[in-house]
Design an enzyme around this catalytic site. Structure first.
Site, PDB file in Angstrom:
ATOM      1  N   ASP A  39     -90.068  24.831 -35.311  1.00  0.00           N
ATOM      2  CA  ASP A  39     -88.742  24.519 -34.766  1.00  0.00           C
ATOM      3  C   ASP A  39     -87.824  24.103 -35.912  1.00  0.00           C
ATOM      4  O   ASP A  39     -88.301  23.749 -36.997  1.00  0.00           O
ATOM      5  CB  ASP A  39     -88.856  23.375 -33.725  1.00  0.00           C
ATOM      6  CG  ASP A  39     -87.736  23.392 -32.690  1.00  0.00           C
ATOM      7  OD1 ASP A  39     -86.573  23.151 -33.074  1.00  0.00           O
ATOM      8  OD2 ASP A  39     -88.011  23.663 -31.509  1.00  0.00           O
ATOM      9  N   TYR A 162     -75.484  36.254 -23.408  1.00  0.00           N
ATOM     10  CA  TYR A 162     -76.852  35.722 -23.311  1.00  0.00           C
ATOM     11  C   TYR A 162     -77.734  36.699 -22.527  1.00  0.00           C
ATOM     12  O   TYR A 162     -78.845  37.026 -22.948  1.00  0.00           O
ATOM     13  CB  TYR A 162     -76.807  34.358 -22.617  1.00  0.00           C
ATOM     14  CG  TYR A 162     -78.166  33.758 -22.312  1.00  0.00           C
ATOM     15  CD1 TYR A 162     -78.918  33.174 -23.321  1.00  0.00           C
ATOM     16  CD2 TYR A 162     -78.683  33.779 -21.014  1.00  0.00           C
ATOM     17  CE1 TYR A 162     -80.162  32.627 -23.050  1.00  0.00           C
ATOM     18  CE2 TYR A 162     -79.929  33.235 -20.736  1.00  0.00           C
ATOM     19  CZ  TYR A 162     -80.653  32.659 -21.757  1.00  0.00           C
ATOM     20  OH  TYR A 162     -81.895  32.119 -21.491  1.00  0.00           O
ATOM     21  N   VAL A 197     -84.410  26.516 -15.190  1.00  0.00           N
ATOM     22  CA  VAL A 197     -85.196  25.276 -15.283  1.00  0.00           C
ATOM     23  C   VAL A 197     -84.263  24.203 -15.850  1.00  0.00           C
ATOM     24  O   VAL A 197     -83.584  24.453 -16.852  1.00  0.00           O
ATOM     25  CB  VAL A 197     -86.399  25.448 -16.240  1.00  0.00           C
ATOM     26  CG1 VAL A 197     -87.262  24.188 -16.250  1.00  0.00           C
ATOM     27  CG2 VAL A 197     -87.230  26.673 -15.870  1.00  0.00           C
TER      28      VAL A 197
HETATM   29  N1  NAD Z   1     -83.984  26.524 -19.267  1.00  0.00           N
HETATM   30  C1  NAD Z   1     -83.755  27.634 -18.585  1.00  0.00           C
HETATM   31  O1  NAD Z   1     -83.238  27.604 -17.462  1.00  0.00           O
HETATM   32  C2  NAD Z   1     -84.170  28.980 -19.139  1.00  0.00           C
HETATM   33  C3  NAD Z   1     -84.190  30.068 -18.263  1.00  0.00           C
HETATM   34  C4  NAD Z   1     -84.561  31.313 -18.751  1.00  0.00           C
HETATM   35  C5  NAD Z   1     -84.921  31.458 -20.088  1.00  0.00           C
HETATM   36  N2  NAD Z   1     -84.906  30.372 -20.910  1.00  0.00           N
HETATM   37  C6  NAD Z   1     -85.297  30.597 -22.309  1.00  0.00           C
HETATM   38  O2  NAD Z   1     -86.375  29.742 -22.602  1.00  0.00           O
HETATM   39  C7  NAD Z   1     -86.357  29.392 -23.984  1.00  0.00           C
HETATM   40  C8  NAD Z   1     -86.423  27.879 -24.125  1.00  0.00           C
HETATM   41  O3  NAD Z   1     -85.316  27.324 -23.432  1.00  0.00           O
HETATM   42  P1  NAD Z   1     -85.163  25.757 -23.157  1.00  0.00           P
HETATM   43  O4  NAD Z   1     -84.550  25.613 -21.815  1.00  0.00           O
HETATM   44  O5  NAD Z   1     -86.418  25.042 -23.465  1.00  0.00           O
HETATM   45  O6  NAD Z   1     -84.034  25.410 -24.243  1.00  0.00           O
HETATM   46  P2  NAD Z   1     -83.799  24.086 -25.116  1.00  0.00           P
HETATM   47  O7  NAD Z   1     -82.414  24.214 -25.637  1.00  0.00           O
HETATM   48  O8  NAD Z   1     -84.179  22.877 -24.340  1.00  0.00           O
HETATM   49  O9  NAD Z   1     -84.862  24.239 -26.326  1.00  0.00           O
HETATM   50  C9  NAD Z   1     -84.737  25.269 -27.267  1.00  0.00           C
HETATM   51  C10 NAD Z   1     -85.592  24.946 -28.478  1.00  0.00           C
HETATM   52  O10 NAD Z   1     -85.397  26.019 -29.434  1.00  0.00           O
HETATM   53  C11 NAD Z   1     -85.133  25.443 -30.698  1.00  0.00           C
HETATM   54  N3  NAD Z   1     -84.309  26.359 -31.514  1.00  0.00           N
HETATM   55  C12 NAD Z   1     -83.011  26.710 -31.297  1.00  0.00           C
HETATM   56  N4  NAD Z   1     -82.583  27.506 -32.287  1.00  0.00           N
HETATM   57  C13 NAD Z   1     -83.621  27.673 -33.147  1.00  0.00           C
HETATM   58  C14 NAD Z   1     -83.801  28.380 -34.371  1.00  0.00           C
HETATM   59  N5  NAD Z   1     -82.796  29.064 -34.938  1.00  0.00           N
HETATM   60  N6  NAD Z   1     -85.015  28.342 -34.962  1.00  0.00           N
HETATM   61  C15 NAD Z   1     -86.026  27.619 -34.417  1.00  0.00           C
HETATM   62  N7  NAD Z   1     -85.921  26.915 -33.280  1.00  0.00           N
HETATM   63  C16 NAD Z   1     -84.731  26.937 -32.653  1.00  0.00           C
HETATM   64  C17 NAD Z   1     -84.410  24.140 -30.397  1.00  0.00           C
HETATM   65  O11 NAD Z   1     -84.456  23.259 -31.501  1.00  0.00           O
HETATM   66  C18 NAD Z   1     -85.183  23.654 -29.177  1.00  0.00           C
HETATM   67  O12 NAD Z   1     -86.322  22.921 -29.548  1.00  0.00           O
HETATM   68  C19 NAD Z   1     -85.085  30.024 -24.556  1.00  0.00           C
HETATM   69  O13 NAD Z   1     -85.399  31.255 -25.154  1.00  0.00           O
HETATM   70  C20 NAD Z   1     -84.233  30.245 -23.327  1.00  0.00           C
HETATM   71  O14 NAD Z   1     -83.285  31.272 -23.506  1.00  0.00           O
HETATM   72  C21 NAD Z   1     -84.541  29.151 -20.470  1.00  0.00           C
END
Ligand code: NAD
Length: 268
Positions: A39, A162, A197
């Protein structure tokens, strides 16, 4: 031993410092894998790694990684393989979401999402496959799981770019699965489509679409998502984490190139 068991497996999870990635790292460790979290958030990532389910045979770890950098990936995979003594599972979970109406998009914000979500996942597959294939530093095949989104399968307002990046993740997943199969890498490549989520990202999205005037309030935005979801609720971190354990495990041994909806039916 259950086919879901991951004892002896070695996993790298990007974006594991919080949210879904943290949950996926925890679930993989609970299923028996040794996990390295990658990360840009170093302190939070190290803290999560320290808290993972552990025993005398397993030392989880952390590597600093900006998924948009080829050099970072080269170093991070090499450090992870050295720490773990191999690599069997890669979860390309790191991602970002910047909400905007199409009429208001900013080029720098679009580029940022393309960079993290598309390039970051592509570079992850590049370095993961290189390490896992027979001539690689780990050399034992494995499973790559990319994290797309239900946004790739529906038209939700405010997230056009997105959604496009997540459609790209699905298509790249399939081509990578085909190449890995044809070239005898012994690596399966799949993706999941999580539903909404309420992590930092998910809650942020509900606020943003309300601010844009697309819904009367964040609660109304969440209500609209639940209304579209046959299961009748939002997703939970564990719902996504358990799907990743399944795709990482031998229970999914004949599954490659799929996008698995984990969305309570929202995207059907
Ligand atoms: N939360 C939702 O509703 C949801 C739904 C569908 C898909 N997603 C996908 O799930 C994944 C995780 O989402 P989340 O809700 O946990 O998001 P979040 O923002 O809570 O966590 C994202 C994590 O990715 C890390 N990150 C961001 N940019 C980075 C980079 N350049 N290099 C390394 N790490 C990096 C951040 O530091 C963080 O720890 C994402 O790909 C998101 O698009 C989330």
């Amino acid at each position: 031993m259950s086919v879901f068991e991951l004892s002896g497996r070695k996993a790298l999870v990007t974006g594991g410092a919080q949210g879904l990635g943290e949950g996926m790292a925890k679930a993989l460790a609970e299923a028996g894998a040794t996990v390295v979290i990658a990360d840009i958030q170093e302190e939070a990532g190290r803290t999560v790694a320290k808290g993972l389910a552990s025993d005398s045979d397993r030392e989880h770890g952390f590597v600093a990684l900006d998924v948009t950098s080829d050099d970072n990936w080269e170093r991070a995979v090499s450090e992870a393989v050295e720490h773990l003594g191999g690599l069997d599972i890669l979860v390309n979970n790191a991602g970002i979401e910047i909400t905007s109406l199409i009429t208001e998009i900013q080029a720098d914000q679009v580029r940022k999402m393309l960079d993290v979500n598309i390039l970051g996942t592509a570079l992850g597959m590049k370095h993961g496959l290189r390490a896992m294939r027979p001539d690689g530093s780990a050399g034992n095949g494995g499973s790559i799981i990319n994290v797309a989104s239900v946004a790739a399968t529906i038209a939700f307002p405010g997230i056009a770019i997105y959604s496009g990046t997540k459609s790209a993740v699905e298509r790249m997943t399939k081509v990578a699965a085909m190449e890995a199969g044809k070239l005898g890498y012994g690596v399966r490549v799949n993706c999941i489509f999580p539903g909404l989520v309420p992590t930092a990202m998910g809650a942020g999205l509900a606020n943003d679409v309300a601010e844009l005037g697309l819904f009367p309030s964040p609660e109304a935005a969440v209500g609209a998502v639940v209304e579209l979801t046959p299961a009748g609720r939002l997703g939970a971190v564990d719902d996504m984490a358990d799907a990743v354990v399944f795709l990482a495990s031998d229970a999914s041994r004949f599954i490659t190139g799929i996008g698995l909806p984990v969305d309570g039916g929202m995207g059907m």
